[in-house]
Design a protein around this motif. Structure first.
Motif, short mmCIF file in Angstrom:
data_model
loop_
_atom_site.label_atom_id
_atom_site.label_comp_id
_atom_site.label_asym_id
_atom_site.label_seq_id
_atom_site.Cartn_x
_atom_site.Cartn_y
_atom_site.Cartn_z
N MET A 267 0.80 -1.04 0.05
CA MET A 267 -0.06 -0.04 -0.16
C MET A 267 0.95 1.17 -0.10
SD MET A 267 -2.70 -1.16 2.71
CE MET A 267 -3.79 0.49 2.58
N PRO A 268 0.70 2.45 -0.74
CA PRO A 268 1.43 3.60 -0.70
C PRO A 268 1.85 4.29 0.53
CG PRO A 268 -0.55 3.65 -2.48
CD PRO A 268 -0.84 2.35 -1.54
N HIS A 269 0.61 4.24 1.48
CA HIS A 269 1.00 4.88 2.83
C HIS A 269 2.21 4.26 3.37
CE1 HIS A 269 -2.33 2.20 3.59
NE2 HIS A 269 -1.94 2.20 4.96
N ALA A 270 1.91 2.99 3.49
CA ALA A 270 2.78 1.89 4.20
C ALA A 270 4.14 2.11 3.54
CB ALA A 270 2.20 0.66 4.16
N PHE A 271 4.12 2.27 2.31
CA PHE A 271 5.56 2.25 1.76
C PHE A 271 6.43 3.70 1.71
CE2 PHE A 271 8.01 3.44 -2.10
CZ PHE A 271 9.09 2.48 -2.02
N ILE A 272 5.69 4.71 1.90
CA ILE A 272 6.00 6.12 1.80
C ILE A 272 6.75 6.27 3.13
CG2 ILE A 272 5.26 8.47 1.87
CD1 ILE A 272 5.72 7.35 -0.74
N LYS A 273 6.24 5.71 4.42
CA LYS A 273 6.71 6.23 5.58
C LYS A 273 8.43 5.93 5.51
CE LYS A 273 5.36 3.86 9.20
NZ LYS A 273 4.50 3.41 10.54
N LEU A 274 8.77 4.58 4.95
CA LEU A 274 10.15 4.26 5.02
C LEU A 274 11.15 5.45 4.06
CD1 LEU A 274 12.27 2.48 5.80
CD2 LEU A 274 11.62 1.11 3.90
N PRO A 275 10.85 5.61 2.99
CA PRO A 275 11.71 6.58 2.09
C PRO A 275 11.85 7.99 2.88
CG PRO A 275 9.63 6.00 0.90
CD PRO A 275 9.81 4.99 1.91
N MET B 158 -0.30 10.88 3.48
CA MET B 158 -0.50 9.62 3.18
C MET B 158 -1.33 8.90 4.36
SD MET B 158 0.96 8.28 0.58
CE MET B 158 2.22 8.90 -0.81
N PHE B 159 -1.67 9.59 5.55
CA PHE B 159 -2.32 8.87 6.60
C PHE B 159 -3.51 9.85 7.01
CE2 PHE B 159 1.83 7.25 6.88
CZ PHE B 159 1.50 5.69 7.07
N THR B 160 -4.61 8.94 7.53
CA THR B 160 -5.58 9.84 7.90
C THR B 160 -5.50 10.54 9.23
OG1 THR B 160 -6.60 7.97 9.05
CG2 THR B 160 -7.40 8.04 6.87
N ARG B 161 -6.36 11.66 9.70
CA ARG B 161 -6.12 12.27 10.95
C ARG B 161 -5.85 11.35 12.21
NH1 ARG B 161 -11.49 15.95 11.33
NH2 ARG B 161 -13.17 14.12 12.16
N GLU B 162 -6.74 10.36 12.27
CA GLU B 162 -6.60 9.46 13.31
C GLU B 162 -5.39 8.91 13.70
OE1 GLU B 162 -10.94 9.56 11.72
OE2 GLU B 162 -8.97 9.32 10.97
N VAL B 163 -4.52 8.74 12.66
CA VAL B 163 -3.45 8.04 12.84
C VAL B 163 -1.98 8.95 12.40
CG1 VAL B 163 -3.90 5.67 12.93
CG2 VAL B 163 -3.31 6.76 10.68
N ALA B 164 -2.21 10.09 11.72
CA ALA B 164 -1.11 10.83 11.14
C ALA B 164 -0.30 11.41 12.25
CB ALA B 164 -1.80 12.12 10.49
N GLY B 165 -0.70 11.76 13.41
CA GLY B 165 0.06 11.95 14.69
C GLY B 165 1.23 10.98 15.02
N ALA C 5 1.97 8.53 12.85
CA ALA C 5 2.92 8.23 11.76
C ALA C 5 4.07 9.47 11.77
CB ALA C 5 2.01 8.45 10.46
N ASN C 6 3.57 10.51 11.90
CA ASN C 6 4.72 11.55 11.97
C ASN C 6 5.68 11.59 13.16
OD1 ASN C 6 4.18 13.42 9.58
ND2 ASN C 6 2.20 13.97 10.48
N SER C 7 5.21 11.32 14.17
CA SER C 7 6.30 10.95 15.35
C SER C 7 7.27 9.90 14.97
CB SER C 7 5.57 10.61 16.54
OG SER C 7 4.71 9.37 16.51
N LEU C 8 6.77 8.75 14.59
CA LEU C 8 7.53 7.80 14.11
C LEU C 8 8.68 8.20 12.92
CD1 LEU C 8 5.27 4.68 13.97
CD2 LEU C 8 7.02 5.06 15.63
N ALA C 9 8.20 8.86 11.87
CA ALA C 9 8.93 9.44 10.87
C ALA C 9 10.14 10.16 11.24
CB ALA C 9 8.02 9.80 9.72
N ALA C 10 9.68 11.25 12.20
CA ALA C 10 10.47 12.39 12.70
C ALA C 10 11.31 11.93 13.40
CB ALA C 10 9.62 13.47 13.22
N GLY C 11 11.09 10.78 14.66
CA GLY C 11 11.92 10.26 15.45
C GLY C 11 13.01 9.50 14.94
N TRP C 12 12.88 8.69 13.98
CA TRP C 12 13.69 7.97 13.39
C TRP C 12 14.62 8.62 12.27
CZ3 TRP C 12 15.45 2.93 14.42
CH2 TRP C 12 14.49 2.25 15.08
N GLY C 13 13.81 9.79 11.77
CA GLY C 13 14.57 10.51 11.07
C GLY C 13 15.45 11.42 11.44
N ASN C 14 15.11 11.84 12.67
CA ASN C 14 15.97 12.90 13.56
C ASN C 14 17.08 12.15 14.25
OD1 ASN C 14 16.19 15.78 13.84
ND2 ASN C 14 15.12 15.83 15.77
#
Length: 283
Positions: free
Chosen positions: A1-9, A120-127, A129-138
């Protein structure tokens, strides 16, 4: 699925951007000694690095609205990666400031990363998703300290020491930043080649087919600037992220000057601060 794939790149792209942005920080003691730079010159270069990230973060939002986060992130990674690979050509304080200014543009990758993940994510899980992406990225801000300062720098010194025992440290810091720069460019290629702008496809194709309206970057920036909530969030973020940027740029210098630690040991200790992003942002 696109949203699951996008979180990694998006996460990897942000990680590589921070890897390049802070690659010079653990090497500052060595650079200052080789080029005979004053403390003011070192701090000026750090200020330039941060300022570039701030300015281009403001621009990255409207550009993401118009062109999509995928292209903004990819181009930014290339713009930051190429000068990072050219660190070895620096021979003066002003030259260091100019170089770090251009590399600092990579700090703006945070904006397309958050934009991309949110789209890529609905508002129910966007927070989450963003925290995981920002945490691992930062986390790249901490990894780069130990990777560049404690692993690659001594490794390059060892390699150069076999051929030039007189100046292995200088040759090491002049070439070690090729590694993070290369990863930025490689990551940019992968993001642009294999990713999508949103779950329904790429912005350019959707606009061409008339499936989405064309967005004005100027109007987008104006609308955000006129919202008072934007300025409130700016003040809050300036306080927290300002501390992180100061610590990431100054920690190795502080430990080497105040406690007489080697660059390798100081970098390992300084990396602890960046590692906290994994838990503070990612949980």
């Amino acid at each position: 699925m696109p949203h699951a794939f996008i979180k990694l790149p998006s996460r990897i792209g942000f990680f590589c951007a921070f890897l390049a942005w802070f690659a010079i920080a653990p090497l500052l003691p060595e650079i200052a000694w080789t080029l005979d730079l004053s403390r003011d010159q070192i701090w000026n270069s750090s200020i330039c690095s941060v300022a570039a990230g701030v300015v281009f973060r403001v621009l990255s939002g409207p550009l993401s609205d118009k062109y999509g986060a995928r292209w903004v992130m990819g181009v930014t990674l290339v713009v930051a990666g190429i000068p990072c690979m050219c660190t070895g050509f620096v021979n003066s304080g002003p030259g260091l400031s100019v170089l770090r200014t251009v590399i600092g543009i990579g700090g703006s990758v945070f904006v397309p990363m958050q934009y991309w993940t949110s789209s890529m994510f609905t508002r129910e899980v966007a927070g989450t998703a963003n925290s995981l992406a920002a945490g691992w990225g930062n986390l790249g801000g901490g990894i780069t300290q130990i990777l560049i300062g404690s692993i690659l720098f001594p490794l390059f010194k060892l390699i150069y020491g076999e051929t030039d025992p007189d100046e292995p440290a200088e040759k090491a810091w002049r070439t070690v930043c090729v590694v993070p720069g290369f990863f930025c460019i490689l990551c940019a290629w992968g993001i642009i080649r294999y990713s999508d702008d949103c779950p329904k496809g790429n912005y350019r194709k959707r606009e061409r087919l008339g499936l989405m309206p064309s967005v004005s970057a100027e109007k987008s920036l104006k609308a955000a600037s006129l919202d008072r909530n934007t300025w409130l969030l700016i003040a809050q973020y300036a306080c927290c992220f300002g501390v992180e940027l100061t610590m990431s740029n100054a920690a190795v210098l502080y430990f080497t000057e105040e406690f007489g630690l080697s660059t390798e040991r100081a970098s390992a200790i300084a990396s602890i601060f960046g590692w906290m992003n994994l838990f503070a942002r990612g949980k």
